[in-house]
Motif scaffolding. Structure first.
Motif: not given
Ligand code: UDP
Ligand code: MG
Length: 318
Positions: A26-36, A4-10
């Motif tokens: 903290a939220e991503l910790k509980t989810l079984p996916y590989v995040f970028t 999963v890619d998270l795209v966050i404009p700042v």
């Protein structure tokens, strides 16, 4: 495991970015996916860049993209979408108004076979009356005059599968209204309603001018109706001219031509009206020509400053 890619404009979010990242992590910790996590720094002038650098050192899932100046929210999102190559891509704001708690539910829906998980903002008392009114008027207008139906209150908080992201990449238009583009590509979609919490810190970076520009982009790139207004007004003028001709002829036929006063005021009136309508039509056509001009130039939607070895025009049409 799915990626999963998270795209966050700042943009100028020094007050909120660390808070936001902590909450997200903290939220991503509980989810079984590989995040970028892609933070797209849209030309921030404050300490956002420095803070993002620190965050990326502490969290190896974080990638930072620095745009060379402020290109706007939609361009920053596009920069992220052009680089995302995970199974699922989720875009969200960096101020906590797009609750990271919903990411798990969005991914679950995607796992159930949806290509697009949209979110719809449920306005509450905390949303200003002005924002609620402008937003509902805008969506009513765009859905009335445009051929693409866009969910009212749709947010740029959504999940897209890789396939949909690739479809968006095939649309290299310069004036981007991603909510409309996502509606335009189709695919199987589902809508998740949410109540936006207040900003975690800082203030809104969507100035009135930026909001106006976005709605102009949406209207002129998703509707040809403004062009037809000019044509309709022109037709109306021709009809009025016909009525006037019949009126004048009726004086000739009945032999009352001497009664037809040489009316300076009515003449002026007509001239002014015609002039006004002509100007409106020309103005509207001018807007479209302006847009065509910008598309033809094929300018990139954004330019990347860092990392420097990035290809420059990923999004532009070849
Ligand atoms: N943003 C951006 N470029 C801009 C304006 C805003 O990247 O020119 C980002 C901003 O940092 C935030 C998101 O877009 O992550 C939404 O902006 P904001 O929360 O200020 O808008 P609002 O929620 O008030 O509509
Ligand atoms: Mg916000």
């Amino acid at each position: 495991m799915k990626t999963v890619d998270l795209v966050i404009p700042v943009f100028n979010e020094e007050e909120v970015i660390e808070l936001f990242h902590a909450k997200l992590a903290a939220e991503l910790k509980t989810l079984p996916y590989v995040f970028t996590i892609w933070y797209i720094n849209d030309g921030s002038k404050d300490d956002t860049a420095k803070k993002l650098k620190i965050i990326s050192h502490e969290d190896e899932r974080v990638r930072v993209l620095e745009l060379s100046r402020n290109f706007g929210h939609q361009a920053a999102l596009t920069a992220g979408l052009d680089r995302a190559n995970a199974d699922y891509v989720i875009s969200l704001d960096a101020d906590g108004q797009h609750p990271p708690e919903m990411i798990g539910e969005m991914l679950e829906l995607a796992g159930n076979g949806y290509d697009i998980v949209l979110t719809e903002r449920m306005d509450t008392q905390s949303t200003s009356t002005f924002k609620r009114w402008t937003s509902s008027t805008f969506y009513r207008l765009i859905n009335h005059i445009g051929s693409t139906q866009i969910t009212p209150g749709a947010a740029d908080f959504r999940l897209l599968t890789r396939q949909v992201v690739e479809a968006l990449r095939s649309m290299p238009e310069y004036h981007r209204f991603l909510r409309g583009m996502v509606a335009w590509v189709g695919f199987r979609s589902v809508i998740l309603p949410y109540t936006p919490p207040p900003r975690m810190a800082g203030y809104s970076k969507y100035s009135l001018a930026k909001m106006l520009r976005l709605s102009m982009d949406a209207i002129f790139s998703f509707s040809l109706v403004p062009l037809y207004i000019g044509i309709s007004l022109g037709m109306l003028m021709l009809f009025l001219a016909l009525v006037e001709m019949i009126y004048v002829i009726s004086f000739w036929v009945t032999g009352n031509i001497s009664n037809l006063a040489p009316g300076w005021s009515s003449l002026m009136f007509i001239i002014l009206i015609v002039g006004g309508f002509l100007m409106i039509s020309i103005g509207l056509i001018g807007v479209y020509i302006g847009y065509i001009f910008q598309e033809v130039k094929g300018r990139p939607v954004y330019l990347v400053r860092e990392p420097a070895d990035e290809p420059e025009k990923i999004n532009a049409a070849d």
